[in-house]
Every structure is written in structure tokens, then in C-alpha cells.
Motif scaffolding. Structure first.
Motif, PDB file in Angstrom:
ATOM      1  N   LEU A   1       5.799   0.415  -0.408  1.00 44.16           N
ATOM      2  CA  LEU A   1       4.739   0.576  -1.403  1.00 44.16           C
ATOM      3  C   LEU A   1       3.596  -0.399  -1.164  1.00 44.16           C
ATOM      4  CD1 LEU A   1       6.518   1.163  -4.833  1.00 44.16           C
ATOM      5  CD2 LEU A   1       5.169   2.781  -3.506  1.00 44.16           C
ATOM      6  N   SER A   2       3.922  -1.641  -0.896  1.00 44.00           N
ATOM      7  CA  SER A   2       2.889  -2.655  -0.674  1.00 44.00           C
ATOM      8  C   SER A   2       2.031  -2.307   0.532  1.00 44.00           C
ATOM      9  CB  SER A   2       3.532  -4.033  -0.484  1.00 44.00           C
ATOM     10  OG  SER A   2       4.219  -4.431  -1.646  1.00 44.00           O
ATOM     11  N   VAL A   3       2.669  -1.883   1.609  1.00 42.53           N
ATOM     12  CA  VAL A   3       1.927  -1.522   2.815  1.00 42.53           C
ATOM     13  C   VAL A   3       1.098  -0.259   2.578  1.00 42.53           C
ATOM     14  CG1 VAL A   3       2.177  -0.720   5.198  1.00 42.53           C
ATOM     15  CG2 VAL A   3       3.511  -2.669   4.387  1.00 42.53           C
ATOM     16  N   MET A   4       1.655   0.686   1.848  1.00 41.29           N
ATOM     17  CA  MET A   4       0.920   1.914   1.536  1.00 41.29           C
ATOM     18  C   MET A   4      -0.368   1.597   0.773  1.00 41.29           C
ATOM     19  SD  MET A   4       2.340   5.306  -0.443  1.00 41.29           S
ATOM     20  CE  MET A   4       3.723   5.472   0.697  1.00 41.29           C
ATOM     21  N   GLU A   5      -0.279   0.628  -0.136  1.00 37.99           N
ATOM     22  CA  GLU A   5      -1.460   0.257  -0.922  1.00 37.99           C
ATOM     23  C   GLU A   5      -2.433  -0.610  -0.140  1.00 37.99           C
ATOM     24  OE1 GLU A   5      -2.236   1.593  -3.826  1.00 37.99           O
ATOM     25  OE2 GLU A   5      -0.438   2.774  -3.399  1.00 37.99           O
ATOM     26  N   SER A   6      -2.064  -1.024   1.068  1.00 40.58           N
ATOM     27  CA  SER A   6      -2.962  -1.845   1.882  1.00 40.58           C
ATOM     28  C   SER A   6      -3.895  -0.998   2.738  1.00 40.58           C
ATOM     29  CB  SER A   6      -2.137  -2.759   2.797  1.00 40.58           C
ATOM     30  OG  SER A   6      -1.550  -2.016   3.876  1.00 40.58           O
ATOM     31  N   ARG A   7      -3.852   0.298   2.597  1.00 42.29           N
ATOM     32  CA  ARG A   7      -4.680   1.175   3.430  1.00 42.29           C
ATOM     33  C   ARG A   7      -6.147   0.767   3.348  1.00 42.29           C
ATOM     34  NH1 ARG A   7      -3.748   7.076   1.559  1.00 42.29           N
ATOM     35  NH2 ARG A   7      -3.912   6.030  -0.457  1.00 42.29           N
ATOM     36  N   LYS A   8      -6.803   0.796   4.494  1.00 41.53           N
ATOM     37  CA  LYS A   8      -8.220   0.428   4.549  1.00 41.53           C
ATOM     38  C   LYS A   8      -8.878   1.153   5.717  1.00 41.53           C
ATOM     39  CE  LYS A   8      -7.253  -3.649   7.406  1.00 41.53           C
ATOM     40  NZ  LYS A   8      -7.377  -5.117   7.528  1.00 41.53           N
TER      41      LYS A   8
ATOM     42  N   LEU B   1       2.353   1.986   8.785  1.00 44.91           N
ATOM     43  CA  LEU B   1       2.559   3.322   8.216  1.00 44.91           C
ATOM     44  C   LEU B   1       1.492   4.257   8.766  1.00 44.91           C
ATOM     45  CD1 LEU B   1       3.398   3.092   4.394  1.00 44.91           C
ATOM     46  CD2 LEU B   1       4.822   4.006   6.226  1.00 44.91           C
ATOM     47  N   PRO B   2       1.864   5.307   9.465  1.00 42.69           N
ATOM     48  CA  PRO B   2       0.858   6.229   9.998  1.00 42.69           C
ATOM     49  C   PRO B   2       0.249   7.092   8.896  1.00 42.69           C
ATOM     50  CG  PRO B   2       3.065   7.002  10.524  1.00 42.69           C
ATOM     51  CD  PRO B   2       3.233   5.669   9.860  1.00 42.69           C
ATOM     52  N   THR B   3      -0.976   7.531   9.118  1.00 41.02           N
ATOM     53  CA  THR B   3      -1.688   8.319   8.104  1.00 41.02           C
ATOM     54  C   THR B   3      -1.222   9.769   8.049  1.00 41.02           C
ATOM     55  OG1 THR B   3      -3.446   8.784   9.701  1.00 41.02           O
ATOM     56  CG2 THR B   3      -3.743   6.890   8.260  1.00 41.02           C
ATOM     57  N   ASN B   4      -0.337  10.162   8.965  1.00 41.61           N
ATOM     58  CA  ASN B   4       0.176  11.535   8.945  1.00 41.61           C
ATOM     59  C   ASN B   4       1.592  11.612   8.402  1.00 41.61           C
ATOM     60  OD1 ASN B   4       1.041  10.149  11.267  1.00 41.61           O
ATOM     61  ND2 ASN B   4       1.416  12.029  12.385  1.00 41.61           N
TER      62      ASN B   4
ATOM     63  N   TYR C   1     -10.571   9.852   1.391  1.00 42.79           N
ATOM     64  CA  TYR C   1     -11.144   8.731   0.651  1.00 42.79           C
ATOM     65  C   TYR C   1     -10.046   7.724   0.295  1.00 42.79           C
ATOM     66  CZ  TYR C   1     -14.450  12.540   0.030  1.00 42.79           C
ATOM     67  OH  TYR C   1     -15.281  13.601   0.251  1.00 42.79           O
ATOM     68  N   LEU C   2     -10.446   6.446   0.237  1.00 46.38           N
ATOM     69  CA  LEU C   2      -9.532   5.391  -0.179  1.00 46.38           C
ATOM     70  C   LEU C   2     -10.007   4.689  -1.440  1.00 46.38           C
ATOM     71  CD1 LEU C   2      -8.490   3.647   3.165  1.00 46.38           C
ATOM     72  CD2 LEU C   2      -7.129   5.144   1.713  1.00 46.38           C
ATOM     73  N   HIS C   3     -11.316   4.513  -1.533  1.00 52.22           N
ATOM     74  CA  HIS C   3     -11.895   3.813  -2.666  1.00 52.22           C
ATOM     75  C   HIS C   3     -13.023   4.658  -3.242  1.00 52.22           C
ATOM     76  CE1 HIS C   3      -9.558   0.467  -1.188  1.00 52.22           C
ATOM     77  NE2 HIS C   3     -10.176   0.552  -0.015  1.00 52.22           N
ATOM     78  N   LEU C   4     -13.332   4.425  -4.489  1.00 48.72           N
ATOM     79  CA  LEU C   4     -14.309   5.274  -5.162  1.00 48.72           C
ATOM     80  C   LEU C   4     -15.657   5.259  -4.469  1.00 48.72           C
ATOM     81  CD1 LEU C   4     -14.161   7.127  -7.605  1.00 48.72           C
ATOM     82  CD2 LEU C   4     -15.203   5.315  -8.973  1.00 48.72           C
ATOM     83  N   LYS C   5     -16.005   4.143  -3.848  1.00 50.55           N
ATOM     84  CA  LYS C   5     -17.300   4.073  -3.168  1.00 50.55           C
ATOM     85  C   LYS C   5     -17.361   5.035  -1.981  1.00 50.55           C
ATOM     86  CE  LYS C   5     -16.216   0.241  -0.020  1.00 50.55           C
ATOM     87  NZ  LYS C   5     -16.622  -1.103   0.436  1.00 50.55           N
ATOM     88  N   ASP C   6     -16.182   5.387  -1.415  1.00 53.92           N
ATOM     89  CA  ASP C   6     -16.161   6.355  -0.321  1.00 53.92           C
ATOM     90  C   ASP C   6     -16.687   7.714  -0.766  1.00 53.92           C
ATOM     91  OD1 ASP C   6     -14.933   4.335   1.071  1.00 53.92           O
ATOM     92  OD2 ASP C   6     -12.916   5.183   0.920  1.00 53.92           O
ATOM     93  N   LEU C   7     -16.436   8.052  -2.031  1.00 55.63           N
ATOM     94  CA  LEU C   7     -16.821   9.354  -2.571  1.00 55.63           C
ATOM     95  C   LEU C   7     -18.151   9.305  -3.298  1.00 55.63           C
ATOM     96  CD1 LEU C   7     -16.101  12.326  -3.327  1.00 55.63           C
ATOM     97  CD2 LEU C   7     -14.856  11.402  -5.296  1.00 55.63           C
ATOM     98  N   TYR C   8     -18.524   8.149  -3.794  1.00 56.75           N
ATOM     99  CA  TYR C   8     -19.629   8.039  -4.747  1.00 56.75           C
ATOM    100  C   TYR C   8     -20.960   8.534  -4.177  1.00 56.75           C
ATOM    101  CZ  TYR C   8     -22.796   6.021  -8.215  1.00 56.75           C
ATOM    102  OH  TYR C   8     -23.752   5.852  -9.175  1.00 56.75           O
TER     103      TYR C   8
END
Length: 762
Positions: free
Chosen positions: A532-539, A562-565, A625-632
Motif C-alpha cells: 500500500l505504501s509503495v502504491m501510494e508513492s506513485r509519481k 510496483l509496475p504500472t500494468n 492521472y496521479l494528482h489533480l493538477k494532472d487533470l486540471y
């Protein structure tokens, strides 16, 4: 003056044809110096050369060569109309006009006769070359076809007579039209030699002329003769691999093709200064006349083209490419000579060697790479599918997310499980929003099967390793049972999840699904916390989505991320044998309930239609998208609207300290945007799912504050004040968010009857 390319003599046999490009002759001083024989596979002498039967009907191709300086037979190119006036190959007094050594005039006669009959398919293509500036050099001036618009058949092939002391010379003057074709692939020249001219490699204006007789003339071209001084162009073009980030954001490539650019997103203030400086310096090295290969990432290629404009920053907002929160303003202009919708994937053993990668760059941390001319030729041939299947990986079908969802729904239905289309839509959107899903519900509702069938419907099975079921044991108390451990000998023993991760890393274009069956038989926080911690570290890093290290090199011999696929789904039951979830776990997951059962629905028994699986690329499931700014950027109004609604809910939750943070806000917004982009469900229906899946699972309590909070949520979902009554069916039916309202009503009743309530108690 415009500069032209020069192709070296030793590169002629693999060279493409490009307008106004010089093709060098040899320097040995004999007929072997002729460039046309090596370039076109024809004879090495004469102004009229052909390949195939010399009759103009079965002829495969013709070369018309001129020095444009003969006073008696003045070949010329009309730059205003694109017409080419060419005199035949009879220059001998008294000889029959058709009995020349190369049979050029016979070919002209028969070709123009076929034109008059409308049999354009019998006419060979004519390649026009003129004498270059030095030695045996030649310049390609275009692909020509007999005739011209607005001219009668009697005007386009005429007999010209010259009187000589030795006798009369009869020769043809032929009028051709040079078609508006800037580039001709070497592959088409090979097709012509093989007697198969009508392939996908054939130039479109030529095919259109063959089919309809329409002339698309190349006008405004330079007038070049053997005495004119013209400058030569990029003498040593460079070749570049340019990552267009198709795997993470296909929109960038789609827009780049349309705008004729190659774009990157390195902006000061958004990326590290050193990374921006590095990539700006690299892109500035790309010159007009260089060649760019569109690289999709993951050893895939989408096309190639010639650079037409050096580095610039696009300042017109209407031309920005809004993706991953950036504008993609740093660009070079490219004339894309080939541009695919989906990539050709390389799967040979020597990737960097075959593509001629210069130096030793880390491909995961850069966007632009220099390659050799040999590597460029390899990629061009790879894109045109002339290598065997061991090098070219099978392309995935070009399907939209909407089509994939419809396919998954039909496939699962054909297996005898009854799920609504909206439930499949919801599961797909949940996976795309977050690669960790919790499936809850009463035992026997098919939670395990829906994941298995979803994976199988898109080509992911246990047999090919893309689907793995891992049963959870009650005695698991740390991550070693999933990830692996170091044994007494100091050797790393990989766990079942690590083995899947290794396979997923090797095939980044394919989706991998892991099902943790009965995942709350053990405490999830104990064995799953590292993941979970590593999953939330996505950047984002250099346009790619990465995580921190999950298993370090000191433990496993290499750093593992953790791979993105990889998509992890867990099934849960809530009874005396299982453990509850912490808020951290629920915050990180999308929680979907499957409690609906229709035992009497036997319609699937009447449907004998078999649905076959289809293989789809990971990009259809991977989050953009990872963060809201990616979509904004470009979606400001949409983001503000959703945020306003979520703020209203948070105000209701705040008195009980159950309000949520930025992670839930962002993921709900992404879910709703994906839904909007694919038009899968009504907006309110989708928002109802988000309340039910991301907000309500976190709620529990036993006091009056909890009762008021749930009553206020009921008011928010239904527009009606909660009052005790026997039947709420009408209120639920007319509610804006009926599924959430029904769940809230259940939680209120549980609180009133038992003095405690939770989403998980039913």
C-alpha cells in the motif's frame, strides 16, 4: 535558398526517395559510378531506363533522366503547373521511332495508348531524375504520370521531326504531370520490383490517379538545371528516437500527428531544474533535415518523419496539448512520413543494438536518444512489417474503452453470470482510477468469478501468467508471504506476488491481474502495508509513472518496484472469521459491493452465443492521472464542480472527524472524468458510485453525532429529511443518489437497533 539532402553512394540501395534530394554518384570514373542503377535497380546508362518487360504494359517501373540542357531535345519542368516535358530516346536519323535500344519510345507509345483507353492500371510509374551539381550525382524531381489536366490526348504525346543530313529523326515529346508526392518509401520500390505495385506502401496521389484519373500536381517546385547553382542541404542528417509517451498518455501522440510536431513537457517549476535543462539542451541539438522516430516506450514504434522546424516553445494556448497536467509546449516541427495509431512492438533479443542506440543512456529517464542511420533503417523496416514475426510483436486491436467494456460485459454474460452493464462499467472505471480494488458482498455472489472472467475476456489467464489467484491464509502477519523472504542460506525466495511483478515488468504493454481471495482472513494492514505504501508513492518521472522501491537490491538482488500494468483486486467477506479494515486501507482502495442476487434470472441459459477473448493493451486500464493538477489544465470547470460537491459532503462529515482528504478527492474526480470521457454512465449515477465506494465505507459510530451525520447524508442524497417510517421505497426511487441513500438508510437502522453502525455490518 532551401537546402536539400544528400544521400551517400554507399547508402543508395536502402534509400527512400525524397523530392529535391541529391543521390551521390561514385568516384571510380567508370559506369559503376552510376547512382540510378543502385538506387532504382535499373540499367546504368541512358536517359530512359526501365525494369521489367519493355512494352509499357508489363513494365514494372521507368526512370526518366535528363540534364535539362539539351538544345535540340529540351526536356523541362514547368514549375507553375507541375508538368514535365520529356523527349523520347530516338536520336538516330532514319531509325524507326519505336526501335530504340531501351524501347523507351515504345513504352511511351503504349503507356499513352493505355491512358486513352482508361487502363491506367497497366501504366508503370515514371520516376523523374535530373543531373546533379557534380560528377554522376542525380536529383530526384518526382513521380510522374502520363498526361495532364485540361489537355487532350492528341496534345500529350506528339511526334517531333528533326531533319539531319543523315536523314530524318522522329521522336516523341511526352507531357507528364509530376504528382504532389514529397516522399516515396524504399518499400514501394521493392514492391514494384516484385510486381505488386498496389500495396499499402504506394503513394496515395498515385493510387488516386490510378483509380480516378485525378491529377494532383506538384506545383511551385524549384527549377533546377545542370548549370544552376543550388545549395545542398543537411549533409549529415542525424537520427533521433523521440519518446511521445503513448503508453502513458495516447492523447499526446494523437495531437502531435495532427499538428506535425514532436512535443515534450519539461517545464521549469514542474520538473527538476536539472532534468529540464538536460532535455532542453538535447532537443536543441535536433536540426532541420534530421529524422525522428516516434517511440511509444516499452520497445514500441509509431512512425518516423523529417524535421521541418527547429526547437521552439508553443505560446498559443489553443495549440497546447493538455495531458498529465502539462502543456507540452517544447517542440520541433516534423513532417510525419509514417504515423500509426498503435505501435509496432519489438521483441527481439538485441533492442539497443538493432536500433543503433548511441552511447549508454538510461531509457527510462530520458525522452530523446540519438540513433545511427542503420538503426533508423531497421526501425523503418520494422514499421513496415518486412521483418519476420520473431521481431514484430502482434499488434493489439484498435478498440476504445467503451468497446472494451461492452466486450467484457458480453463475455461475462456468456459465462452465465448476471451482472448489469452499469456494474461492469463501474468495475472498469474503478480499475482505471486505482489499481487496488476491494470487492465485498455476501458469499456466493461471484466476486471471484467476475475478476477471473474480466481478466480472461481481455486475454489475461492463469496459463499465460496474466491472471493469478492468491488465497490468503489466516496466519499471514507480514509481507514475506506475498513478496518473499531471505532463507537461512541468504538466498531470496520470491513470493507469489513478486513472481507476477517480474513477469509484468517483462511485458509492460500487457495488463496483469492479481486476485487476493478472502483477503481479510488475515489482517490486511499486517501483510499488505508495504505494498500500500509503495502504491501510494506513485509519481511522474520523465513522463512515466513509477513507484518507490518495493523490494531493495540488498534483499532480492535487484531493486523491484510496483509496475504500472499490475492490478490487485481482493475479495472480502465480513463474518466472525474475518478482520475489519483500517481507514488507511479503505482510503487507498476502491470498494465495490456485490450483494444483488437474481436467482430466477435464467436468461443466460437461452443464450448459446460464444464470446471469444480479445487481447488489449495495458494503456486501456492504466490511469492517466496521479494528482489533480494532472487533470486540471483544460478541465478547470469540471474539476471545480466536483470539488464543490465533495466539499459539501465533507462539511457533513467533519463533526464526526470522518471527513476525507486530498487522495479521495482526486480519485473521485478521476473516476468521474474517465466516465465523462467515455460516456459510460449518467453523471449522477457515477457520482452515486463514488459516494458508495469511496466515502461510505469509512463511516462507523455509535453516538448521536453519527446519527446526525448519517441523517444529513441522507438529506444530501435524497433531498428529503430522514424520518422514521415503514416504507422508504418512493424516497429511494426518487433520490438523486439512490444507491448511497439506500446504504445510508441501512446504516441508520442498524444504529437505531444495535447502538452501533458501520458500512460493513449488514
Amino acid at each position: 535558398m532551401t537546402r536539400t539532402d544528400i544521400i551517400a553512394f554507399n547508402e543508395l540501395s536502402e534509400a527512400d526517395l525524397k523530392i529535391d534530394t541529391t543521390y551521390e554518384g561514385g568516384t571510380k570514373g567508370n559506369t559503376g559510378d552510376d547512382p540510378l542503377s543502385k538506387l532504382m535497380g535499373c540499367g546504368n546508362q541512358g536517359g530512359f531506363r526501365s525494369v521489367g518487360t519493355r512494352n509499357g504494359i508489363d513494365t514494372k517501373l521507368c526512370i526518366l533522366y535528363s540534364d535539362l540542357s539539351h538544345e535540340e531535345w529540351p526536356d523541362r519542368i514547368d514549375t507553375e503547373t507541375g508538368r514535365f516535358y520529356f523527349y523520347g530516346d530516338n536520336r538516330v536519323p532514319g531509325r524507326d521511332i519505336h526501335k530504340t535500344a531501351q524501347k523507351g519510345n515504345l513504352i511511351l507509345h503504349n503507356s499513352y495508348e493505355e491512358l486513352a483507353k482508361g487502363n491506367r492500371k497497366n501504366i508503370p510509374p515514371f520516376f523523374v531524375f535530373v543531373k546533379g551539381k557534380k560528377g554522376r550525382d542525380v536529383v530526384f524531381r518526382g513521380l510522374a504520370v502520363p498526361g495532364a489536366p485540361d489537355l487532350h490526348n492528341s496534345e500529350i504525346l506528339t511526334v517531333i521531326t528533326h531533319e539531319k543530313e543523315e536523314g530524318e529523326i522522329k521522336n516523341y515529346q511526352a507531357i507528364f504531370t509530376i504528382l504532389d508526392i514529397q516522399y516515396i518509401s524504399r518499400l514501394w520500390i521493392e514492391d514494384l520490383h516484385n510486381g505488386t505495385p498496389f500495396t499499402k506502401n504506394a503513394p496515395k496521389p498515385w493510387i488516386e490517379w490510378i483509380n480516378s484519373g485525378k491529377y494532383q500536381a506538384l506545383k511551385g517546385i524549384k527549377s533546377i538545371d545542370s548549370h544552376s547553382a543550388y545549395t545542398v542541404g543537411n549533409l549529415n542528417p542525424k537520427y533521433w528516437l523521440f519518446n511521445v509517451y503513448y503508453a502513458s498518455e495516447p492523447k499526446v501522440w494523437k495531437s502531435s500527428k495532427h499538428m506535425d510536431v514532436a512535443a515534450m513537457q519539461y517545464e521549469y517549476g514542474r520538473e527538476h531544474t536539472s532534468s529540464v535543462t538536460k532535455h532542453i539542451n538535447l532537443i536543441k541539438k535536433i536540426s532541420v533535415g534530421d529524422y525522428i522516430v516516434a517511440y511509444s516506450g516499452n520497445k514500441g514504434f509509431l512512425g518516423y518523419g523529417k524535421v521541418t522546424k527547429q526547437f521552439y516553445e508553443e505560446n498559443d494556448p489553443s495549440k497546447f496539448i493538455h495531458a498529465t497536467g502539462a502543456h507540452w509546449k517544447q517542440r520541433v516541427g516534423v513532417n510525419w512520413q509514417q504515423a500509426l495509431d498503435i505501435p509496432i512492438m519489438y521483441k527481439g533479443p538485441n533492442f539497443m543494438k538493432d536500433i543503433g542506440l548511441k552511447g549508454s543512456p538510461v531509457m527510462s529517464s530520458s525522452t530523446i536518444f540519438e540513433i545511427t542511420s542503420t538503426g533508423f533503417t531497421f526501425i523503418r523496416k520494422l514499421l513496415n512489417e518486412i521483418y519476420p514475426n520473431k521481431v514484430i510483436e502482434k499488434q493489439y486491436p484498435l478498440v476504445t474503452p467503451n468497446e472494451v467494456v461492452n466486450h467484457i460485459f458480453s463475455y461475462i454474460k456468456s459465462k452465465g453470470f448476471t451482472y448489469s452493464k452499469e456494474e461492469i462499467n463501474n468495475l472498469f472505471l474503478a480499475i482505471k482510477t486505482k489499481p487496488f480494488i476491494i470487492l465485498s458482498g455476501i458469499s456466493g455472489t461471484g466476486k471471484t468469478k467476475i475478476v477471473q472472467w474480466l481478466a480472461e475476456s481481455v486475454g489475461a489467464t492463469e496459463e499465460n501468467g496474466q491472471f493469478t489467484l492468491i488465497p490468503i491464509r489466516p496466519d499471514w502477519n507480514d509481507g514475506s508471504d506475498l513478496l518473499g523472504y531471505v532463507d537461512i542460506k541468504g538466498e531470496f525466495r520470491p513470493g507469489p506476488l513478486t513472481k507476477v511483478i517480474e513477469n509484468a515488468e517483462k511485458n509492460p504493454e500487457k495488463p496483469y491481474f492479481v486476485l487476493l481471495d478472502e483477503m481479510n482472513l488475515a489482517r490486511v494492514e499486517h501483510y499488505f502495508s508495504d505494498i500500500l505504501s509503495v502504491m501510494e508513492s506513485r509519481k511522474w518521472k520523465d513522463g512515466k509513472m513509477i513507484t518507490t522501491i518495493l523490494i531493495p537490491e540488498q534483499t532480492a538482488g535487484r531493486d523491484t518496484r510496483l509496475p504500472t500494468n499490475l492490478y490487485i483486486l481482493g475479495t472480502v467477506n465480513m463474518d466472525e472469521t474475518t478482520h475489519p479494515f483500517s481507514k488507511k486501507v479503505l482510503d487507498c482502495a476502491m470498494t465495490i459491493e456485490f450483494n444483488r442476487v437474481e436467482l430466477a434470472n435464467l436468461s443466460f441459459l437461452d443464450d448459446s452465443h460464444v464470446i471469444e477473448p480479445i487481447e488489449v493493451p495495458n494503456s486501456l486500464f492504466q490511469s492517466n492521472y496521479l494528482h489533480l493538477k494532472d487533470l486540471y489544465v483544460g478541465n478547470e470547470d469540471f474539476v471545480k464542480e466536483i470539488t464543490y460537491e465533495l466539499e459539501s459532503i465533507n462539511k457533513i462529515l467533519q463533526p464526526t472527524l470522518t471527513h476525507f482528504g486530498y487522495r479521495i478527492r482526486d480519485e473521485i474526480t478521476f473516476y468521474l472524468y474517465y466516465n465523462k470521457a467515455q460516456n459510460l454512465m449518467d453523471h449522477d449515477y457515477a457520482f452515486d458510485n463514488c459516494i458508495l465506494q469511496k466515502i461510505l465505507p469509512r463511516l462507523n459510530g455509535s453516538d448521536q453525532r453519527t446519527n446526525k451525520m448519517l441523517s444529513d447524508l441522507y438529506l444530501y442524497c435524497t433531498g428529503r429529511v430522514y424520518t422514521y417510517q415503514d416504507d422508504y421505497q418512493l424516497e429511494i426511487k426518487e433520490a438523486k443518489y439512490p444507491k448511497s441513500a439506500e446504504k445510508i438508510l441501512e446504516m441508520i437502522r442498524r444504529l437505531q437497533e444495535d447502538g452501533f453502525t458501520s458500512f460493513w455490518i449488514s
